[in-house]
Write a protein that holds these residues in place. Structure first.
Motif, PDB file in Angstrom:
ATOM      1  N   THR A  75       0.977  -1.147   0.066  1.00  0.00           N
ATOM      2  CA  THR A  75       0.059   0.107  -0.066  1.00  0.00           C
ATOM      3  C   THR A  75       0.649   1.273   0.113  1.00  0.00           C
ATOM      4  O   THR A  75       1.744   1.420   0.961  1.00  0.00           O
ATOM      5  N   CYS A  76       0.556   2.310  -1.005  1.00  0.00           N
ATOM      6  CA  CYS A  76       1.361   3.367  -1.134  1.00  0.00           C
ATOM      7  C   CYS A  76       0.485   4.554  -0.542  1.00  0.00           C
ATOM      8  O   CYS A  76      -0.631   4.933  -0.895  1.00  0.00           O
ATOM      9  N   HIS A  77       1.051   5.216   0.475  1.00  0.00           N
ATOM     10  CA  HIS A  77       0.238   6.620   0.883  1.00  0.00           C
ATOM     11  C   HIS A  77       0.688   7.512  -0.019  1.00  0.00           C
ATOM     12  O   HIS A  77       1.973   7.977  -0.529  1.00  0.00           O
ATOM     13  N   LYS A  78      -0.499   8.365  -0.998  1.00  0.00           N
ATOM     14  CA  LYS A  78      -0.181   9.165  -1.795  1.00  0.00           C
ATOM     15  C   LYS A  78       0.219  10.738  -0.965  1.00  0.00           C
ATOM     16  O   LYS A  78      -0.634  11.056  -0.350  1.00  0.00           O
ATOM     17  N   LEU A  79       1.307  11.237  -1.386  1.00  0.00           N
ATOM     18  CA  LEU A  79       1.648  12.768  -1.010  1.00  0.00           C
ATOM     19  C   LEU A  79       0.540  13.581  -1.488  1.00  0.00           C
ATOM     20  O   LEU A  79       0.644  13.582  -2.576  1.00  0.00           O
ATOM     21  N   GLY A  80       0.249  14.382  -0.556  1.00  0.00           N
ATOM     22  CA  GLY A  80      -0.683  15.746  -1.171  1.00  0.00           C
ATOM     23  C   GLY A  80      -1.950  15.210  -1.406  1.00  0.00           C
ATOM     24  O   GLY A  80      -2.729  15.847  -2.171  1.00  0.00           O
ATOM     25  N   ALA A  81      -2.514  14.258  -0.954  1.00  0.00           N
ATOM     26  CA  ALA A  81      -3.926  13.789  -1.194  1.00  0.00           C
ATOM     27  C   ALA A  81      -5.038  14.503  -0.620  1.00  0.00           C
ATOM     28  O   ALA A  81      -6.108  14.394  -0.962  1.00  0.00           O
ATOM     29  N   GLU A  82      -4.328  15.203   0.297  1.00  0.00           N
ATOM     30  CA  GLU A  82      -5.413  16.309   1.106  1.00  0.00           C
ATOM     31  C   GLU A  82      -6.568  15.856   1.888  1.00  0.00           C
ATOM     32  O   GLU A  82      -7.783  16.124   1.840  1.00  0.00           O
ATOM     33  N   ASN A  83      -6.573  14.512   2.135  1.00  0.00           N
ATOM     34  CA  ASN A  83      -7.537  13.846   2.801  1.00  0.00           C
ATOM     35  C   ASN A  83      -7.115  13.663   4.375  1.00  0.00           C
ATOM     36  O   ASN A  83      -5.961  14.454   4.703  1.00  0.00           O
ATOM     37  N   THR A  84      -7.939  13.283   5.001  1.00  0.00           N
ATOM     38  CA  THR A  84      -7.776  13.298   6.390  1.00  0.00           C
ATOM     39  C   THR A  84      -6.285  12.825   7.091  1.00  0.00           C
ATOM     40  O   THR A  84      -5.583  13.492   7.761  1.00  0.00           O
ATOM     41  N   SER A  85      -6.008  11.873   6.523  1.00  0.00           N
ATOM     42  CA  SER A  85      -4.939  10.949   7.034  1.00  0.00           C
ATOM     43  C   SER A  85      -3.690  11.888   6.488  1.00  0.00           C
ATOM     44  O   SER A  85      -2.551  12.168   6.942  1.00  0.00           O
ATOM     45  N   SER A  86      -3.646  12.615   5.071  1.00  0.00           N
ATOM     46  CA  SER A  86      -2.640  13.138   4.698  1.00  0.00           C
ATOM     47  C   SER A  86      -2.594  14.607   5.381  1.00  0.00           C
ATOM     48  O   SER A  86      -1.323  14.897   5.753  1.00  0.00           O
ATOM     49  N   LEU A  87      -3.680  15.270   5.713  1.00  0.00           N
ATOM     50  CA  LEU A  87      -3.436  16.424   6.718  1.00  0.00           C
ATOM     51  C   LEU A  87      -2.844  16.338   7.941  1.00  0.00           C
ATOM     52  O   LEU A  87      -2.038  16.878   8.532  1.00  0.00           O
ATOM     53  N   LYS A  88      -3.469  15.027   8.671  1.00  0.00           N
ATOM     54  CA  LYS A  88      -2.882  14.587   9.886  1.00  0.00           C
ATOM     55  C   LYS A  88      -1.397  14.491   9.769  1.00  0.00           C
ATOM     56  O   LYS A  88      -0.559  14.941  10.603  1.00  0.00           O
ATOM     57  N   ALA A  89      -0.791  13.818   8.756  1.00  0.00           N
ATOM     58  CA  ALA A  89       0.589  13.502   8.537  1.00  0.00           C
ATOM     59  C   ALA A  89       1.390  14.981   8.319  1.00  0.00           C
ATOM     60  O   ALA A  89       2.436  14.945   8.880  1.00  0.00           O
ATOM     61  N   LEU A  90       0.636  15.849   7.750  1.00  0.00           N
ATOM     62  CA  LEU A  90       1.363  17.120   7.551  1.00  0.00           C
ATOM     63  C   LEU A  90       1.441  17.944   8.616  1.00  0.00           C
ATOM     64  O   LEU A  90       2.518  18.264   9.013  1.00  0.00           O
ATOM     65  N   LYS A  91       0.717  17.757   9.531  1.00  0.00           N
ATOM     66  CA  LYS A  91       0.560  18.529  10.973  1.00  0.00           C
ATOM     67  C   LYS A  91       1.662  17.835  11.919  1.00  0.00           C
ATOM     68  O   LYS A  91       2.552  18.409  12.396  1.00  0.00           O
ATOM     69  N   ARG A  92       1.517  16.635  11.700  1.00  0.00           N
ATOM     70  CA  ARG A  92       2.564  15.866  12.473  1.00  0.00           C
ATOM     71  C   ARG A  92       4.111  16.210  12.002  1.00  0.00           C
ATOM     72  O   ARG A  92       4.838  16.412  13.031  1.00  0.00           O
ATOM     73  N   GLY A  93       4.304  16.107  10.825  1.00  0.00           N
ATOM     74  CA  GLY A  93       5.721  16.500  10.126  1.00  0.00           C
ATOM     75  C   GLY A  93       6.024  17.834  10.604  1.00  0.00           C
ATOM     76  O   GLY A  93       7.334  18.161  10.941  1.00  0.00           O
ATOM     77  N   LYS A 252      12.913  16.212  -2.044  1.00  0.00           N
ATOM     78  CA  LYS A 252      12.012  16.836  -0.873  1.00  0.00           C
ATOM     79  C   LYS A 252      11.921  15.921   0.357  1.00  0.00           C
ATOM     80  O   LYS A 252      11.278  15.327   0.767  1.00  0.00           O
ATOM     81  N   PRO A 253      13.433  15.487   0.808  1.00  0.00           N
ATOM     82  CA  PRO A 253      13.387  14.806   1.965  1.00  0.00           C
ATOM     83  C   PRO A 253      12.709  15.287   3.212  1.00  0.00           C
ATOM     84  O   PRO A 253      12.423  14.474   3.920  1.00  0.00           O
ATOM     85  N   VAL A 254      12.996  16.602   3.191  1.00  0.00           N
ATOM     86  CA  VAL A 254      12.223  17.213   4.565  1.00  0.00           C
ATOM     87  C   VAL A 254      10.682  17.614   4.436  1.00  0.00           C
ATOM     88  O   VAL A 254      10.294  18.400   5.019  1.00  0.00           O
ATOM     89  N   ASP A 255      10.038  17.061   3.506  1.00  0.00           N
ATOM     90  CA  ASP A 255       8.641  17.376   3.182  1.00  0.00           C
ATOM     91  C   ASP A 255       7.808  16.778   4.323  1.00  0.00           C
ATOM     92  O   ASP A 255       8.008  15.842   4.977  1.00  0.00           O
ATOM     93  N   PRO A 256       7.123  17.815   4.956  1.00  0.00           N
ATOM     94  CA  PRO A 256       6.607  17.639   6.519  1.00  0.00           C
ATOM     95  C   PRO A 256       5.722  16.103   6.207  1.00  0.00           C
ATOM     96  O   PRO A 256       5.466  15.650   7.147  1.00  0.00           O
TER      97      PRO A 256
END
Ligand code: UTP
Length: 474
Positions: A75-93, A252-256
Motif C-alpha cells: 500500500t502506498c500513501h499518496k503525498l498531497g492527497a489532502e484527505n484526513t490522513s494526509s492532513l494529519k501527517a502534514l501537521k505531525r511532520g 524533498k527529503p524534509v517534506d513535512p
C-alpha cells in the motif's frame, strides 16, 4: 624497510603477492603508506567479494525467478492527497520540524562516473538562472526549513575517498551554502578493493596503492555509526533521520507530510516512490515478496514480471524507488549495534590500472568488478516500512548523465526545474511568459505559502514574469 613477514604470508594466503611487483622501487615513505593500506584492508571482505565473483561466474548468483510471481506492491500513501490522513501527517511532520526532531543525511560519496564532471557531483552548477550548484539547492531547502520552523535540521554529509577533500574545500569556500556549520557533520564512507575481471585478483592503480572504490551508499549505516554521527544526531535531539542523494535537485527529503506519515505509522523506515510507467525503466521497485518489503533491482526482475499490469493499466510493480528514505533513529542504532552487514553487490566497471611496465592505463571498456552495498538493503531488516508515492514532477529530477544524453542530463533537469517553478508560480496566480527561465530560490521558498505572499506583495507587476529571474521570498 621490508614488508612484515605476517603481511607477506597474508598476501600469499590470498594469492596476492603480485601486488608487491614494484616494492623494490618504492621509497621508504611509499612503502610505509602501502603497508598501511594493506593493513587497513578487511581481508575477510576481500574473500567475500571474490566469492561473489566466483558465484556469478558459476551462475550460482541467479535469483529464484519463480518467486517473483507472488511479488506485489505494498500500500502506498499518496503525498498531497489532502484527505484526513494526509492532513494529519502534514501537521505531525510540521510539529517534528518545529521541535527540531528531524536530521538529514546527504549521500555525496559517489564517483559520478556517468556524468563525467570534474569534481564531486554536488558542486555541479544546476539551477536555471543563478547557476547555483546541487549543494546550493539541497542545502537551501534546509535553510528554508530553519526560516519556516525556527529550527536547524542537523545535516550529516557522507563523502568518500573520491569526494572528501574536494567536497570539504568547496563547501568551506562557499561558506557551507549558508548553513550554520555547527549543524554540519562530515563523515567518510569506506572503500572496497576492486577485482580484475579476468584474473579475479586485486590490482594496483599506482606502484604503492591498490585500486579501491567507495563501498556504495549502503556504506552509510556503518560509517555513520563508526564516525560518531549517530551520537551527534542524538545530541541534537533528532528522532527521525531522512537520507537523500546529491543528484536530485527536486528531492524533498524534509517534506513535512512524508515525515509525518513516517512518524504516525511508527515505521522503522519509510521511503518515497514514483510511479514506474514503462517496464524498461531502469529503476528498482519497492515490492512485498514472501512477507518482506524490499527493493528489487530492475536487473533482477524478469521482463514478464516487470511488464505485468493491473486491471487499471498500472504496472503491477509500479513503486519506483527514488532513494529518499526516513529512518527511525532507534532502527539505525539497532543496526549499528548488531553484527548485521548489508549484502555486497557487484558491478562491472572501468577502473584505471597499472600495467606491467608501471604505466597507468585508463580502460575504455569495463575491466574490473567493483563491490557496493546499497542503502535500500536496510529495508528487509525494518520491522515496519511505509511507502509514500510522490508525483515525479514534484520531487524527482535526477542528474546522472552528461549533457546531450536523452535522460537524466543537465538539460532534462533544467527542463524539470523550470516546469516546476512555472507550475507553482501559476498556482498562486503568477504567470510566466513562454520561453522564460525562472528559478525558485530554495533557501527562502519552502512551499506555495511563501509564493502566495510573493504574489500578494505585488513584487511582479500584474503578477507577470517576462524575463529570467530568481524568485525570492522576502
Ligand atoms: P549512483 O548510484 O548514481 O552513483 O549514486 P554515482 O557514483 O553518483 O554515479 P555513477 O554511477 O558513478 O555514474 C546515487 C547517490 O548515491 C551516492 C551518490 O553520491 C549519489 O548521491 N553514493 C553512491 C554514495 O554516496 N556512495 C557511493 O559509494 C555510491
Amino acid at each position: 624497510m621490508s614488508l612484515s613477514p605476517a603481511m607477506l604470508n597474508l598476501l600469499k594466503k590470498h594469492g596476492e603477492e603480485h601486488l608487491l611487483a614494484h616494492w623494490g622501487t618504492l621509497s621508504e615513505k611509499e612503502r610505509s603508506s602501502f603497508e598501511s593500506q594493506l593493513m587497513q584492508i578487511d581481508w575477510s571482505e576481500v574473500t567475500a567479494c571474490k566469492n561473489l565473483v566466483a558465484k556469478q561466474r558459476d551462475n550460482k548468483h541467479t535469483i529464484d525467478r519463480l518467486h517473483f510471481d507472488s511479488a506485489f506492491t505494498p500500500t502506498c500513501h499518496k503525498l498531497g492527497a489532502e484527505n484526513t490522513s494526509s492532513l494529519k501527517a502534514l501537521k505531525r511532520g510540521q510539529e517534528a520540524l518545529a521541535a527540531g526532531h528531524v536530521g538529514a543525511i546527504l549521500m555525496a560519496g559517489g564517483q559520478g562516473t556517468r556524468l563525467g564532471f570534474e569534481g564531486p557531483k554536488g558542486t555541479f552548477p544546476i539551477t536555471t538562472v543563478s547557476k547555483g550548484t546541487l549543494f546550493d539547492v539541497l542545502f537551501g531547502q534546509l535553510r528554508a526549513v530553519k526560516k519556516r520552523f525556527g529550527h536547524n535540521v542537523p545535516l550529516a554529509i557522507m563523502t568518500s575517498s573520491a569526494t572528501d577533500n574536494q567536497t570539504r574545500e568547496f563547501l568551506k569556500a562557499a561558506n557551507f551554502c549558508g548553513l550554520n556549520s555547527d549543524f554540519l557533520f562530515f563523515f567518510c564512507q569506506g572503500n572496497l578493493p576492486a577485482v580484475d575481471a579476468t584474473t579475479h585478483k586485486l590490482f594496483l592503480d599506482s606502484c604503492d596503492h591498490i585500486a579501491v572504490a567507495p563501498d556504495g551508499h549502503g556504506g552509510m549505516s556503518q560509517a555513520l555509526a563508526e564516525s560518531g554521527g549517530l551520537e551527534w544526531f542524538q545530541q541534537h535531539g533528532c528522532r527521525t533521520l531522512v537520507s537523500f542523494q546529491v543528484d536530485n535537485p527536486l528531492a524533498k527529503p524534509v517534506d513535512p507530510e512524508f515525515i509525518g506519515q513516517h512518524i504516525l505509522s511508527r515505521s522503522s523506515l519509510s521511503t518515497q516512490v514514483v510511479p514506474k510507467l514503462d517496464p524498461d525503466e531502469r529503476v528498482g521497485v519497492v515490492a512485498e515478496l514472501n512477507g518482506v518489503t524490499q527493493i528489487i533491482e530492475y536487473s533482477d526482475l524478469p521482463p514478464n514480471i516487470a511488464a505485468d499490469r493491473l486491471p487499471n493499466g498500472r504496472l503491477k510493480l509500479f513503486a519506483g524507488s527514488i532513494a529518499i528514505h526516513a529512518f527511525d533513529m532507534r532502527f539505525l542504532q539497532d543496526i549499528a549495534s548488531s553484527s548485521q552487514t548489508l549484502p555486497l553487490h557487484i558491478a562491472h566497471k572501468k577502473v584505471p590500472f597499472l600495467n606491467e611496465s608501471g604505466c597507468l592505463i585508463q580502460p575504455n571498456k569495463p575491466n574490473a568488478f567493483k563491490f557496493e552495498r546499497f542503502i535500500f538493503d536496510l529495508m528487509p531488516l525494518a520491522e515496519k516500512v511505509t511507502v509514500v508515492e510522490i508525483d515525479p514532477k514534484e520531487g524527482f529530477a535526477p542528474l546522472k548523465n552528461p549533457s546531450g544524453a536523452r535522460t537524466d542530463s543537465p538539460e532534462t533537469v533544467h527542463k524539470s526545474l523550470n516546469a516546476y517553478a512555472i507550475r507553482h508560480l501559476k498556482s498562486v496566480g503568477i504567470e510566466v511568459a513562454p520561453g522564460i527561465n525562472v528559478e525558485l530560490d530554495a533557501a527562502s521558498i519552502f512551499d506555495d505559502d511563501d509564493l502566495q505572499i510573493i504574489a500578494q506583495s505585488g513584487v511582479f507587476p500584474k503578477n507577470h514574469i517576462d524575463e529570467s529571474v530568481v524568485v525570492r521570498s522576502p
